[in-house]
Write an enzyme that holds these catalytic residues in place. Sequence first.
Site, PDB file in Angstrom:
ATOM      1  N   TYR A 105     -17.442  -9.081  -6.736  1.00  0.00           N
ATOM      2  CA  TYR A 105     -16.491  -9.080  -5.976  1.00  0.00           C
ATOM      3  C   TYR A 105     -16.578  -8.137  -4.760  1.00  0.00           C
ATOM      4  O   TYR A 105     -17.467  -7.119  -5.079  1.00  0.00           O
ATOM      5  CB  TYR A 105     -15.121  -8.508  -6.767  1.00  0.00           C
ATOM      6  CG  TYR A 105     -15.467  -7.117  -7.288  1.00  0.00           C
ATOM      7  CD1 TYR A 105     -14.760  -5.716  -6.577  1.00  0.00           C
ATOM      8  CD2 TYR A 105     -15.808  -7.106  -8.690  1.00  0.00           C
ATOM      9  CE1 TYR A 105     -15.303  -4.815  -7.280  1.00  0.00           C
ATOM     10  CE2 TYR A 105     -16.007  -5.745  -8.970  1.00  0.00           C
ATOM     11  CZ  TYR A 105     -15.776  -4.619  -8.277  1.00  0.00           C
ATOM     12  OH  TYR A 105     -15.970  -3.278  -8.929  1.00  0.00           O
TER      13      TYR A 105
ATOM     14  N   ILE B  71      -7.020  -4.840 -13.075  1.00  0.00           N
ATOM     15  CA  ILE B  71      -5.454  -4.857 -12.373  1.00  0.00           C
ATOM     16  C   ILE B  71      -4.943  -6.123 -12.708  1.00  0.00           C
ATOM     17  O   ILE B  71      -5.505  -7.174 -12.956  1.00  0.00           O
ATOM     18  CB  ILE B  71      -5.713  -4.506 -10.879  1.00  0.00           C
ATOM     19  CG1 ILE B  71      -6.622  -5.548 -10.230  1.00  0.00           C
ATOM     20  CG2 ILE B  71      -6.183  -3.049 -10.743  1.00  0.00           C
ATOM     21  CD1 ILE B  71      -6.581  -5.233  -8.897  1.00  0.00           C
TER      22      ILE B  71
ATOM     23  N   PHE C 232      -9.340  -8.742  -2.236  1.00  0.00           N
ATOM     24  CA  PHE C 232     -10.458  -8.966  -2.990  1.00  0.00           C
ATOM     25  C   PHE C 232     -11.228 -10.302  -2.565  1.00  0.00           C
ATOM     26  O   PHE C 232     -10.374 -11.326  -2.817  1.00  0.00           O
ATOM     27  CB  PHE C 232     -10.087  -8.511  -4.578  1.00  0.00           C
ATOM     28  CG  PHE C 232      -9.934  -7.481  -4.869  1.00  0.00           C
ATOM     29  CD1 PHE C 232     -11.078  -6.615  -5.273  1.00  0.00           C
ATOM     30  CD2 PHE C 232      -8.722  -6.952  -5.230  1.00  0.00           C
ATOM     31  CE1 PHE C 232     -11.032  -5.371  -5.796  1.00  0.00           C
ATOM     32  CE2 PHE C 232      -8.610  -5.744  -5.646  1.00  0.00           C
ATOM     33  CZ  PHE C 232      -9.473  -4.904  -5.966  1.00  0.00           C
TER      34      PHE C 232
ATOM     35  N   TYR D  90      -2.809  -0.859  -8.053  1.00  0.00           N
ATOM     36  CA  TYR D  90      -2.764   0.350  -8.738  1.00  0.00           C
ATOM     37  C   TYR D  90      -1.637   1.192  -8.341  1.00  0.00           C
ATOM     38  O   TYR D  90      -1.387   2.479  -8.520  1.00  0.00           O
ATOM     39  CB  TYR D  90      -3.933   1.204  -7.984  1.00  0.00           C
ATOM     40  CG  TYR D  90      -5.457   0.495  -8.200  1.00  0.00           C
ATOM     41  CD1 TYR D  90      -5.785   1.039  -9.820  1.00  0.00           C
ATOM     42  CD2 TYR D  90      -6.008  -0.010  -7.597  1.00  0.00           C
ATOM     43  CE1 TYR D  90      -6.969   0.712  -9.901  1.00  0.00           C
ATOM     44  CE2 TYR D  90      -7.279  -0.683  -8.106  1.00  0.00           C
ATOM     45  CZ  TYR D  90      -7.817  -0.117  -9.206  1.00  0.00           C
ATOM     46  OH  TYR D  90      -8.907  -0.805  -9.733  1.00  0.00           O
TER      47      TYR D  90
ATOM     48  N   PHE E 164     -13.855  -0.556  -0.223  1.00  0.00           N
ATOM     49  CA  PHE E 164     -13.741   0.424  -1.205  1.00  0.00           C
ATOM     50  C   PHE E 164     -14.701   0.385  -2.469  1.00  0.00           C
ATOM     51  O   PHE E 164     -15.018   1.289  -3.221  1.00  0.00           O
ATOM     52  CB  PHE E 164     -12.345   0.919  -1.571  1.00  0.00           C
ATOM     53  CG  PHE E 164     -11.741  -0.137  -2.289  1.00  0.00           C
ATOM     54  CD1 PHE E 164     -11.583  -0.446  -3.753  1.00  0.00           C
ATOM     55  CD2 PHE E 164     -10.766  -1.197  -1.540  1.00  0.00           C
ATOM     56  CE1 PHE E 164     -11.140  -1.363  -4.375  1.00  0.00           C
ATOM     57  CE2 PHE E 164     -10.235  -2.138  -2.027  1.00  0.00           C
ATOM     58  CZ  PHE E 164     -10.369  -2.127  -3.295  1.00  0.00           C
ATOM     59  N   ASP E 165     -15.021  -0.726  -2.761  1.00  0.00           N
ATOM     60  CA  ASP E 165     -15.768  -1.175  -3.916  1.00  0.00           C
ATOM     61  C   ASP E 165     -16.440  -2.566  -3.656  1.00  0.00           C
ATOM     62  O   ASP E 165     -15.795  -3.368  -3.285  1.00  0.00           O
ATOM     63  CB  ASP E 165     -14.649  -1.102  -5.256  1.00  0.00           C
ATOM     64  CG  ASP E 165     -15.789  -1.228  -6.551  1.00  0.00           C
ATOM     65  OD1 ASP E 165     -16.933  -1.001  -6.340  1.00  0.00           O
ATOM     66  OD2 ASP E 165     -15.190  -1.315  -7.364  1.00  0.00           O
TER      67      ASP E 165
END
Length: 453
Positions: free
Chosen positions: A53, A83, A126, A109, A63-64
């Site tokens: 992902y 999540i 995502f 979140y 961010f990731d």
Amino acid sequence: MTMTAEEQTGGGQHTMEGEDITPKKDGGVLKLVKREGTGSELPMTGDKVFVHYVGTLLDGTHFDSSRDRGEKFSFELGKGQVIKAWDIGVATMKVGELCQLVCKPEYAYGSAGSPPKIPPHATLIFEVELFEFRGEDITDDEDGGIIRRIVTKGEGYSKPNEGAVVEVTLEGTCDERVFDERELKFEIGDGESFGLPAGVEKSIMAMEQGEEALFTMKPKYGFGNAGSEKYNIPGGATVIYKIKLTAFEKAKESWEMNTAEKLEQSSIVKEKGTQYFKEGKYKQASVQYKKIVSWLEHESGLSEEDEKKAKALRLAAHLNLAMCYLKLQEPNHALENCEKALEMDSSNEKALFRRGEALFAMKEFDSARDDFQRVVQLYPANKAAKSQVLLCQKRIKEQHEKDKRIYANMFQKFAERDSKKEAEKVKSDSKENGDEEMEVENGEKEAASEAKA
């Protein structure tokens, strides 16, 4: 249904299209397929899924990313390990599929965000790729023997325990042939009486009320190498059971009962165990006797009368368990229970005799003979013990003869090897001597010819 997500951010307006895949249809998760997957199978609740992902904020900030780490990310689907948007989104994907998920804060979140990278009230994007999914292994040592695929998730957290009364609908298949289809109500521990393999009870004990699941069982948890004549299942076959747990009532745990209840229940299950034993159902009998041990083993502060009752029940349970394990050809467990019984009554006739039988089965003939001799000494009327002493002596003698033969052969081999080495040494020595003689002879010939000259 296709929706558009519009978010106003400092960086301008972002428009992302996708299908609303939320159960409530509130636009909380939008999915856009970027590359179709293969096949028709989707992952199920509880499956372990493997994905890559990349996570992005609406302003384009990454961010990731699992791709940056070079390692696929795995989690159990529908268990709240990720999540909410992921549990919903990945459940709609096929293997090989690449999609985009637009996740509103209430499915990500929330109002808190995940500092420092994810701000409060953040909508996240995502890109997810699904590589593989597989069922959940529910065996104790995770040997892949029972794999669960949840069709319908159950309710609550409570699961049936040993002794629980369960109501199930089940369907057993082998090579796509249905061999068993029933609605049953039975007690966990008594499944064998209903023609169920051990894996079925193990599976039910992992289920929640209302759950429906598919369990793939290897032979060890199914019908073993013997198969099943009744269901026409060959030895070594893998079977699949579709089970729905419609209702269950847990058996009372030890801590839920007071002493009086424990003693009363122990007497009931002792009778139940004895009934099973008489019917030759040794496994089911052992389940009942084990309950007595677990209920009364650590019971303390009893009145003199209750202590006496509890001790008698525990002693009987260990003696009966030893007998069950001897019948089941599990001498190690039989030995353990005899030891426990002898801790309570060091000269108990049955405990000594059964320990002798267990040791005999383990080929510990010397120790077995000692136990049988002790029985004869304490209980001279016990004819069976006298016979067993003679049998042990016979086996010990046979063992000695066998050992003698083994050692004789061993020494014979050593002797042969040594004589072979000796012969080789003699041969090499004589060769060396022969060479020396030839040298002397040649020397003499040379000296003679020189003399002639």
